[in-house]
Motif scaffolding. Structure first.
Motif, PDB file in Angstrom:
ATOM      1  N   ASP A 154      49.059  43.562  34.268  1.00 43.49           N
ATOM      2  CA  ASP A 154      48.575  42.261  34.726  1.00 43.49           C
ATOM      3  C   ASP A 154      49.023  41.947  36.152  1.00 43.49           C
ATOM      4  O   ASP A 154      48.815  40.826  36.636  1.00 43.49           O
ATOM      5  CB  ASP A 154      49.052  41.146  33.782  1.00 43.49           C
ATOM      6  CG  ASP A 154      48.477  41.320  32.382  1.00 43.49           C
ATOM      7  OD1 ASP A 154      47.370  41.866  32.264  1.00 43.49           O
ATOM      8  OD2 ASP A 154      49.151  40.910  31.419  1.00 43.49           O
ATOM      9  N   ALA A 155      49.636  42.915  36.830  1.00 43.33           N
ATOM     10  CA  ALA A 155      50.124  42.695  38.198  1.00 43.33           C
ATOM     11  C   ALA A 155      48.934  42.530  39.149  1.00 43.33           C
ATOM     12  O   ALA A 155      47.909  43.192  39.007  1.00 43.33           O
ATOM     13  CB  ALA A 155      50.979  43.857  38.655  1.00 43.33           C
ATOM     14  N   SER A 156      49.081  41.632  40.094  1.00 44.66           N
ATOM     15  CA  SER A 156      48.020  41.435  41.076  1.00 44.66           C
ATOM     16  C   SER A 156      48.024  42.614  42.051  1.00 44.66           C
ATOM     17  O   SER A 156      49.062  43.165  42.380  1.00 44.66           O
ATOM     18  CB  SER A 156      48.212  40.120  41.833  1.00 44.66           C
ATOM     19  OG  SER A 156      49.416  40.160  42.552  1.00 44.66           O
ATOM     20  N   THR A 157      46.863  42.980  42.511  1.00 46.91           N
ATOM     21  CA  THR A 157      46.737  44.111  43.440  1.00 46.91           C
ATOM     22  C   THR A 157      46.343  43.575  44.816  1.00 46.91           C
ATOM     23  O   THR A 157      45.206  43.677  45.252  1.00 46.91           O
ATOM     24  CB  THR A 157      45.678  45.109  42.949  1.00 46.91           C
ATOM     25  OG1 THR A 157      44.453  44.405  42.734  1.00 46.91           O
ATOM     26  CG2 THR A 157      46.112  45.776  41.668  1.00 46.91           C
ATOM     27  N   GLU A 158      47.317  43.000  45.477  1.00 52.14           N
ATOM     28  CA  GLU A 158      47.069  42.423  46.796  1.00 52.14           C
ATOM     29  C   GLU A 158      47.193  43.463  47.873  1.00 52.14           C
ATOM     30  O   GLU A 158      47.954  44.332  47.864  1.00 52.14           O
ATOM     31  CB  GLU A 158      48.055  41.278  47.074  1.00 52.14           C
ATOM     32  CG  GLU A 158      47.852  40.128  46.120  1.00 52.14           C
ATOM     33  CD  GLU A 158      48.857  39.027  46.374  1.00 52.14           C
ATOM     34  OE1 GLU A 158      49.403  38.929  47.481  1.00 52.14           O
ATOM     35  OE2 GLU A 158      49.104  38.252  45.450  1.00 52.14           O
TER      36      GLU A 158
END
Length: 158
Positions: A154-158
């Motif tokens: 669920d980590a954001s991929t910025e």
């Protein structure tokens, strides 16, 4: 993953969905030392299409135990007995010592520290980033949760 309720099988890398489905095994040596600690699917819970993942033959008398005996406060006491000179946690062969403390401590973390099992999937990424600038094994529960949030699915991929 549900903390302290689910684990990754050391053989197939699939999720073990409950303590009832998990089996802990190790090798007991003639000198009484224990090594090779593993968590795997219990024979009755092995994923469909696979053979049992236990690498040690239970019929041989090698030590093994159902996961539900090693979780919670009573499980912690059983684990502690494994490293004490005396204790009730021995089979008829008298295995009482841990030969490889590093392996044993990893097992203890996996079955006793919330979120450790899930976070350990991301050790390589954690070490590459040096996220908290300390050894992974030294992380506190809140830090383990931060590792999961940073590197998990669920980590954001910025």
């Amino acid at each position: 993953m549900k903390a302290l309720r689910q684990w990754l099988c050391d053989s197939c890398r699939e999720v073990i969905f409950s303590p009832e489905d998990a089996w802990v095994e190790w090798l007991g040596h003639r000198d009484g030392g224990r090594t090779g600690f593993r968590i795997c699917h219990h024979q009755l819970a092995t994923p469909e299409g696979f053979q049992s993942y236990s690498i040690f033959d239970a019929a041989s008398g090698r030590p093994n135990m159902h996961m539900n005996r090693l979780i919670g406060p009573n499980g912690l006491l059983r684990l502690m007995e494994m490293v004490e000179d005396q204790g009730s946690f021995s089979n008829s062969s008298g295995y009482r010592r841990v030969a490889n403390m590093k392996e044993f401590l990893e097992l203890m973390r996996r079955v006793q520290i919330p979120h450790y099992e899930e976070a350990r999937q991301y050790i390589a990424a954690y070490q590459e980033d040096n996220f908290f600038e300390k050894d992974f094994e030294r992380l506190q529960v809140q830090e383990l949760q931060a590792v999961i949030a940073r590197y998990g699915p669920d980590a954001s991929t910025e």
